[in-house]
Design an enzyme around this catalytic site. Sequence first.
Site, PDB file in Angstrom:
ATOM      1  N   LYS A 157       5.539   7.101   9.404  1.00 51.87           N
ATOM      2  CA  LYS A 157       4.284   6.358   9.266  1.00 51.87           C
ATOM      3  C   LYS A 157       4.484   4.987   9.891  1.00 51.87           C
ATOM      4  O   LYS A 157       5.547   4.368   9.693  1.00 51.87           O
ATOM      5  CB  LYS A 157       3.930   6.243   7.781  1.00 51.87           C
ATOM      6  CG  LYS A 157       2.572   5.618   7.493  1.00 51.87           C
ATOM      7  CD  LYS A 157       2.236   5.700   6.001  1.00 51.87           C
ATOM      8  CE  LYS A 157       0.883   5.107   5.671  1.00 51.87           C
ATOM      9  NZ  LYS A 157       0.538   5.256   4.247  1.00 51.87           N
TER      10      LYS A 157
ATOM     11  N   SER B 284      -3.764   7.378   3.121  1.00 56.61           N
ATOM     12  CA  SER B 284      -3.646   6.758   4.419  1.00 56.61           C
ATOM     13  C   SER B 284      -2.562   7.360   5.306  1.00 56.61           C
ATOM     14  O   SER B 284      -2.530   7.082   6.503  1.00 56.61           O
ATOM     15  CB  SER B 284      -3.358   5.272   4.245  1.00 56.61           C
ATOM     16  OG  SER B 284      -2.116   5.090   3.589  1.00 56.61           O
TER      17      SER B 284
ATOM     18  N   SER C 198      -1.623   7.856  -1.167  1.00 54.03           N
ATOM     19  CA  SER C 198      -1.572   8.079   0.278  1.00 54.03           C
ATOM     20  C   SER C 198      -0.524   9.055   0.789  1.00 54.03           C
ATOM     21  O   SER C 198      -0.530   9.390   1.976  1.00 54.03           O
ATOM     22  CB  SER C 198      -1.398   6.744   0.999  1.00 54.03           C
ATOM     23  OG  SER C 198      -2.632   6.085   1.038  1.00 54.03           O
TER      24      SER C 198
HETATM   25  N1  GLN Z   1      -6.878   5.296  -0.909  1.00 59.96           N
HETATM   26  C1  GLN Z   1      -6.255   4.231  -1.590  1.00 59.96           C
HETATM   27  C2  GLN Z   1      -6.668   2.920  -0.978  1.00 59.96           C
HETATM   28  O1  GLN Z   1      -7.473   2.943  -0.127  1.00 59.96           O
HETATM   29  C3  GLN Z   1      -4.768   4.417  -1.579  1.00 59.96           C
HETATM   30  C4  GLN Z   1      -4.122   4.029  -0.324  1.00 59.96           C
HETATM   31  C5  GLN Z   1      -2.617   4.169  -0.354  1.00 59.96           C
HETATM   32  O2  GLN Z   1      -2.055   4.845  -1.212  1.00 59.96           O
HETATM   33  N2  GLN Z   1      -1.954   3.498   0.561  1.00 59.96           N
HETATM   34  O3  GLN Z   1      -6.213   1.885  -1.321  1.00 59.96           O
END
Ligand code: GLN
Length: 485
Positions: free
Chosen positions: A78, A153, A177
Site C-alpha cells: 500500500k 482504503s 481498511s
Molecule cells: N473507511 C474508514 C475511513 O474512511 C476507514 C479507513 C481506514 O481504515 N483507513 O476513515
Amino acid sequence: MDLCELTVAEAMEKMQAREITSVDLTQSCLDRIERVEAKIQAFITLDRKGALEQARKADTRRRSGQAGLLGGIPVALKDLLCTKGIRTTCGSRILENFIPPYDATVVERLKAEGAVVLGKVAMDEFAMGSTSESCAYTIPQNPWKNGYVAGGSSGGSAAAVAAGECLVSLGSDTGGSIRQPASLCGLVGLKPTYGLVSRYGLVAFASSLDQVGPLCRDVRDCALMMNVIGGHDHRDSTSVKREIPDYSLSLVDNVRGLRVGIPREYFVEGLDPEVEGVVRKGIELLRQAGAEIVDVSLPHTEYCVAVYYIIAPAEASSNLARYDGVHYGIRDLNADSLLDLYKNTRSAGFGAEVKRRILIGTYALSSGYYDAYYKKASQVRTMILQDFTKAYEVCDVLISPVSPTPAWKMGENVDDPLAVYLSDILTISANLAGIPSMSVPGGFSRDGLPIGIQLQGPHFREDTLLRVAHTLEKGLGKAGCAKVC
Ligand code: GLN
C-alpha cells in the site's frame, strides 16, 4: 493455472523443490500485470526492473541455503508504507514527489525474509475512505466484477492480490481498511492488535487507530505474514514488548468447545440478506464443528461511527499539519508570503475528502468544542472497549459480517460521504478498542461478488482468530483468483 495465482506457501514449496525460481514467479506476476492492469488499475508505481533484480538475488540467496520465510515472493505494498528510493504518495498529490530515505519497519522485515517488492498500490488519499475512489492517481476496480469498487482504503492491495498481480500484499487498517477490501475481493485480511505490528514508516492517518496487516489468498499465508511482520520495534513507541507466537501453529482444524459470540447489534437494519446468509452459514459450520454458539451484546455499537468520525479526523488534522509545502512534497513556488505558501500548497495538494476531515478534526479540537466532541468521544471509546471486555468473559471470538453489503458500483456514493461513513459500522469498533479482527471469505452473492465473514478476538489473540478462520476456510472454501476478462 499461472504461477502468479499460487499461494505464498505453495510458491515457497515449489521454489524449495527447485521446480520454479523467483524469477519465474516474478515474471508471471509482471505478465499478469501487463495483461490486466489496464482494467484493474491497482498500481501507482510499478518497479519492473527492480523486482526482477530482487528476484535474481532471492534465487542466489536460496541457492546458498538462506532463502528466508518469504524468499522470492512477489509482494505489493500500500502506498503509505515508506520504501527507500521508491516514491510513496499516500494516494495524494501533496506527496507526488516524495521519495523516502528509509524503509518502514514492516518493509524492512519483508525484505530481510527475501520478499520481492513489485511496487506501490492504490489507496484512498491518506487512507480516508472505503472505496479507493479518492486516490489521486488511479482507481482500482474489483477483479470479480467490472465497474465495481475494490473497497478501501487498501483497495489497490486487495485488487492486486485477487487479480493475481502479486501473491500477497500489505495494507493498513484505521477503521476497516484491510478487512473491508479483503471481504469485497474474496481475500483473507487481518488487522492486528494495536501495538503488535510496527507503525514506523507508515504514513500516519489516526495514530491511535492505525495498524498494518496482510491481505492474502488464504489463512496459512496470513499466519506466515504475521510471523514476519509482528513483534516489537523500538522505533515505534506504541509497539508492545512481547514475544509473538508462531502463528502457523494455530492452523489446527479444531474449534471444539470454543465459545463463538454473535453480537446482536451487528445484524443491523440495512444488512444485505445475502451477506447475513453467508455469515449464518459460517456460524452453522462452527456449531457443527463443536463450537459453542452464544448470543452477546455490544450495547454501544450505535455510537461507533460518531465516535470514530470525531477521533480519526481529530488525529488526522494534527498528523496532516506537517504537509505545509516546506517539509515534504509539493510546494507552491509563486506564493508571496509564508501564509500563502501554506494555503496554496495545501489547497492544491489535498483532495476534497482529506480537506473535509481536516475541517471536522480541527473543529472538534478547537477550544470551546473540545470537551463536547473530542473528550466525549474519548469517553465513549472507553465504553466501547468495555463492551468487548465484557463480551469476552462469555466468548472467545465474535463472528459477524464485515461490510453490510457486497461491493457496490464505482461512482455510486462519491457524492454522499455520510452513506460511505455508515458502511464502516461493523469494522471501526475493533480499531477503537485496539482488538484484532480479520475477514475470511465466506461465499459469493448471486451477482458473483465475494462476501467475507468477520472474526474479532481479545487483545493479542490473533492465534484464536486464525484457528477459527482455518476451520471456516476448510468448510467454506477459498475464493481463489478472479478471472479478469
Ligand atoms: N473507511 C474508514 C475511513 O474512511 C476507514 C479507513 C481506514 O481504515 N483507513 O476513515
